[in-house]
Design a protein around this motif. Structure first.
Motif, mmCIF file in Angstrom:
data_model
loop_
_atom_site.group_PDB
_atom_site.id
_atom_site.type_symbol
_atom_site.label_atom_id
_atom_site.label_comp_id
_atom_site.label_asym_id
_atom_site.label_seq_id
_atom_site.Cartn_x
_atom_site.Cartn_y
_atom_site.Cartn_z
ATOM 1 N N GLY A 1 0.792 -1.215 0.000
ATOM 2 C CA GLY A 1 0.000 0.000 0.000
ATOM 3 C C GLY A 1 0.823 1.262 0.000
ATOM 4 O O GLY A 1 0.329 2.333 -0.380
ATOM 5 N N SER A 2 2.087 1.182 0.413
ATOM 6 C CA SER A 2 2.951 2.363 0.430
ATOM 7 C C SER A 2 3.557 2.666 -0.935
ATOM 8 O O SER A 2 4.163 3.728 -1.119
ATOM 9 N N ALA A 3 3.421 1.753 -1.905
ATOM 10 C CA ALA A 3 4.016 1.950 -3.227
ATOM 11 C C ALA A 3 3.235 2.989 -4.019
ATOM 12 O O ALA A 3 2.007 3.057 -3.952
ATOM 13 N N ALA A 4 3.937 3.805 -4.788
ATOM 14 C CA ALA A 4 3.300 4.816 -5.629
ATOM 15 C C ALA A 4 2.661 4.158 -6.846
ATOM 16 O O ALA A 4 3.122 3.110 -7.329
ATOM 17 N N ASP A 5 1.598 4.782 -7.360
ATOM 18 C CA ASP A 5 0.905 4.230 -8.530
ATOM 19 C C ASP A 5 1.835 4.101 -9.729
ATOM 20 O O ASP A 5 1.782 3.119 -10.476
ATOM 21 N N ALA A 6 2.685 5.105 -9.941
ATOM 22 C CA ALA A 6 3.594 5.074 -11.094
ATOM 23 C C ALA A 6 4.564 3.908 -11.004
ATOM 24 O O ALA A 6 4.910 3.295 -12.029
ATOM 25 N N ARG A 7 5.003 3.584 -9.790
ATOM 26 C CA ARG A 7 5.928 2.463 -9.624
ATOM 27 C C ARG A 7 5.239 1.132 -9.928
ATOM 28 O O ARG A 7 5.829 0.252 -10.560
ATOM 29 N N VAL A 8 3.991 0.995 -9.497
ATOM 30 C CA VAL A 8 3.240 -0.229 -9.781
ATOM 31 C C VAL A 8 3.035 -0.387 -11.283
ATOM 32 O O VAL A 8 3.190 -1.476 -11.843
ATOM 33 N N LEU A 9 2.689 0.706 -11.967
ATOM 34 C CA LEU A 9 2.491 0.649 -13.413
ATOM 35 C C LEU A 9 3.788 0.286 -14.127
ATOM 36 O O LEU A 9 3.786 -0.532 -15.058
ATOM 37 N N ASP A 10 4.886 0.882 -13.719
ATOM 38 C CA ASP A 10 6.169 0.584 -14.354
ATOM 39 C C ASP A 10 6.522 -0.887 -14.219
ATOM 40 O O ASP A 10 7.018 -1.509 -15.174
ATOM 41 N N HIS A 11 6.247 -1.459 -13.051
ATOM 42 C CA HIS A 11 6.545 -2.881 -12.845
ATOM 43 C C HIS A 11 5.614 -3.755 -13.676
ATOM 44 O O HIS A 11 6.038 -4.779 -14.234
ATOM 45 N N ALA A 12 4.332 -3.378 -13.769
ATOM 46 C CA ALA A 12 3.387 -4.167 -14.560
ATOM 47 C C ALA A 12 3.767 -4.155 -16.038
ATOM 48 O O ALA A 12 3.714 -5.189 -16.714
ATOM 49 N N VAL A 13 4.166 -2.994 -16.559
ATOM 50 C CA VAL A 13 4.523 -2.878 -17.971
ATOM 51 C C VAL A 13 5.780 -3.670 -18.293
ATOM 52 O O VAL A 13 5.871 -4.307 -19.358
ATOM 53 N N SER A 14 6.744 -3.671 -17.380
ATOM 54 C CA SER A 14 8.038 -4.300 -17.666
ATOM 55 C C SER A 14 8.095 -5.776 -17.276
ATOM 56 O O SER A 14 8.902 -6.522 -17.853
ATOM 57 N N GLN A 15 7.243 -6.219 -16.324
ATOM 58 C CA GLN A 15 7.384 -7.567 -15.801
ATOM 59 C C GLN A 15 6.211 -8.486 -16.121
ATOM 60 O O GLN A 15 6.381 -9.702 -16.101
ATOM 61 N N ASP A 16 5.040 -7.931 -16.411
ATOM 62 C CA ASP A 16 3.879 -8.788 -16.648
ATOM 63 C C ASP A 16 3.739 -9.069 -18.143
ATOM 64 O O ASP A 16 3.465 -8.159 -18.931
ATOM 65 N N PRO A 17 3.896 -10.318 -18.555
ATOM 66 C CA PRO A 17 3.842 -10.619 -20.003
ATOM 67 C C PRO A 17 2.448 -10.501 -20.593
ATOM 68 O O PRO A 17 2.309 -10.477 -21.822
ATOM 69 N N ILE A 18 1.403 -10.441 -19.778
ATOM 70 C CA ILE A 18 0.038 -10.377 -20.324
ATOM 71 C C ILE A 18 -0.551 -8.973 -20.192
ATOM 72 O O ILE A 18 -1.771 -8.806 -20.314
ATOM 73 N N PHE A 19 0.292 -7.967 -19.951
ATOM 74 C CA PHE A 19 -0.242 -6.610 -19.877
ATOM 75 C C PHE A 19 -0.860 -6.255 -21.226
ATOM 76 O O PHE A 19 -0.236 -6.402 -22.282
ATOM 77 N N PRO A 20 -2.114 -5.746 -21.234
ATOM 78 C CA PRO A 20 -2.822 -5.513 -22.501
ATOM 79 C C PRO A 20 -2.420 -4.203 -23.185
ATOM 80 O O PRO A 20 -3.131 -3.197 -23.120
ATOM 81 N N PHE A 21 -1.297 -4.229 -23.860
ATOM 82 C CA PHE A 21 -0.872 -3.036 -24.601
ATOM 83 C C PHE A 21 -1.807 -2.795 -25.790
ATOM 84 O O PHE A 21 -2.054 -3.711 -26.582
ATOM 85 N N PRO A 22 -2.330 -1.595 -25.952
ATOM 86 C CA PRO A 22 -3.131 -1.291 -27.151
ATOM 87 C C PRO A 22 -2.221 -1.100 -28.356
ATOM 88 O O PRO A 22 -1.022 -0.841 -28.213
ATOM 89 N N PRO A 23 -2.762 -1.188 -29.554
ATOM 90 C CA PRO A 23 -1.940 -0.964 -30.755
ATOM 91 C C PRO A 23 -1.503 0.489 -30.850
ATOM 92 O O PRO A 23 -2.010 1.365 -30.153
ATOM 93 N N ILE A 24 -0.567 0.738 -31.747
ATOM 94 C CA ILE A 24 -0.044 2.100 -31.928
ATOM 95 C C ILE A 24 -1.184 3.034 -32.342
ATOM 96 O O ILE A 24 -1.979 2.726 -33.237
ATOM 97 N N GLY A 25 -1.247 4.174 -31.680
ATOM 98 C CA GLY A 25 -2.301 5.141 -31.946
ATOM 99 C C GLY A 25 -3.449 5.088 -30.958
ATOM 100 O O GLY A 25 -4.230 6.029 -30.861
ATOM 101 N N ARG A 26 -3.563 3.997 -30.189
ATOM 102 C CA ARG A 26 -4.598 3.866 -29.164
ATOM 103 C C ARG A 26 -3.972 4.091 -27.789
ATOM 104 O O ARG A 26 -2.761 3.931 -27.604
ATOM 105 N N TYR A 27 -4.806 4.440 -26.806
ATOM 106 C CA TYR A 27 -4.240 4.780 -25.502
ATOM 107 C C TYR A 27 -5.273 4.563 -24.392
ATOM 108 O O TYR A 27 -6.473 4.436 -24.634
ATOM 109 N N TYR A 28 -4.741 4.530 -23.144
ATOM 110 C CA TYR A 28 -5.555 4.501 -21.938
ATOM 111 C C TYR A 28 -5.538 5.884 -21.289
ATOM 112 O O TYR A 28 -4.521 6.584 -21.338
ATOM 113 N N LEU A 29 -6.645 6.265 -20.664
ATOM 114 C CA LEU A 29 -6.688 7.476 -19.868
ATOM 115 C C LEU A 29 -6.183 7.169 -18.462
ATOM 116 O O LEU A 29 -6.571 6.170 -17.860
ATOM 117 N N ILE A 30 -5.308 8.025 -17.941
ATOM 118 C CA ILE A 30 -4.752 7.861 -16.600
ATOM 119 C C ILE A 30 -4.876 9.196 -15.876
ATOM 120 O O ILE A 30 -5.141 10.231 -16.490
#
Length: 295
Positions: A237-266
């Motif tokens: 719970g003490s971890a920052a949101d940005a740190r959790v996202l960075d770890h999910a993007v770099s370490q989770d092989p099933i992270f749902p990346f959208p195709p080029i040109g699409r994006y998520y709102l944060i």
């Protein structure tokens, strides 16, 4: 001059029998005060009996579930289970038809009961001891059946949490002139949330969030139908949101990346890069104008 023996002094007291404490080995009814003995005999004699049956409620768990399920009004069922009756029927059928839970009443605890006290635990934060009294089963049975339903949900997770369709613009965007064409390439929204958790004492400091409670920082992505398309749990719970996202993007092989040109709102707790769009810093957003009038 008389001695202490004639006066009933210490030597005489040492030979007298000391009174026994009620409840001690060797004690009997004659050692108990009359008022207390009357209380035992007339009011609660079962408190002093051994091997007394615990679950003696006239309304057993399966009967209670049957009562709120057959009540014409929807309120009692929804207030106790936190989902509607049709949704509950569909959920039980989905678990039993896949063989994840036993069907019918061949077991002492039916699948309906299992799902019911599972929903009470996760939706209403009921403790297992509360469910033990409500459903009239042992604590071991409640704990074992809870984890059985939890394992069944984990097996169904790939069916319940699916990737969104990145190639089409959602109808909530396409049919709203306030959003289209400005957000025509948006495929969902992502944010972190603090979920309360029970943590061993030795690890509590790192799980203490900025709000003071013990929690996990869970990263989640939703589509515009408010369905979860991705969940990344387990961070302190003490971890920052940005740190959790960075770890999910770099370490989770099933992270749902959208195709080029699409994006998520944060939100502003993250940084805009690649497929993530955060609000412009320094820009004031007037949220009240988006409230009311069916918006």
């Amino acid at each position: 001059m008389t001695n202490s023996h004639d006066e009933g002094g210490p030597e005489q007291n040492s030979t007298s029998e000391s009174p026994r404490t009620p409840g001690a080995p060797g004690s009997n009814k004659s050692n108990l005060p009359e008022e207390f003995q009357a209380f035992i005999d007339l009011i609660c004699p079962e408190l002093f009996q051994k091997n007394v049956q615990r679950n003696t409620s006239l309304l057993q768990g399966v009967e209670w579930i049957a009562e709120i399920m057959t009540t014409p009004h929807q309120g009692p069922f929804f207030d106790n289970i936190r989902i509607t009756k049709p949704c509950f029927y569909t959920l039980v059928d989905a678990l039993t038809s896949r063989g994840l839970l036993s069907h019918g009443h061949t077991s002492r605890v039916s699948s309906i009961e299992e799902v019911a006290f599972f929903m009470q635990t996760v939706e209403m934060h009921k403790r297992q001891r509360n469910n033990m009294e409500r459903f009239q089963h042992s604590l071991e049975t409640i704990n074992r059946r809870f984890h059985r339903v939890l394992s069944a949900f984990c097996v169904m997770a790939p069916e319940l949490i699916t990737r969104p369709d990145f190639m089409e613009t959602h109808t909530r965007i396409a049919n709203n002139p306030d959003f289209y064409p400005f957000f025509k390439d948006c495929v969902g929204a992502m944010d972190g949330t603090l979920v309360p958790a029970w943590i061993p004492r030795v690890d509590q400091n790192q799980y203490r969030s900025r709000k003071g409670g013990l929690a996990q920082n869970v990263l989640a992505i939703c589509d515009f139908d408010m369905n979860f398309t991705y969940v990344y749990a387990g961070w302190e719970g003490s971890a920052a949101d940005a740190r959790v996202l960075d770890h999910a993007v770099s370490q989770d092989p099933i992270f749902p990346f959208p195709p080029i040109g699409r994006y998520y709102l944060i939100d502003a707790g993250f940084t805009s890069y690649q497929c993530f769009l955060a609000p412009y810093r320094g820009t004031r957003y007037h949220l009240p104008k988006w409230r009311g009038q069916g918006r």
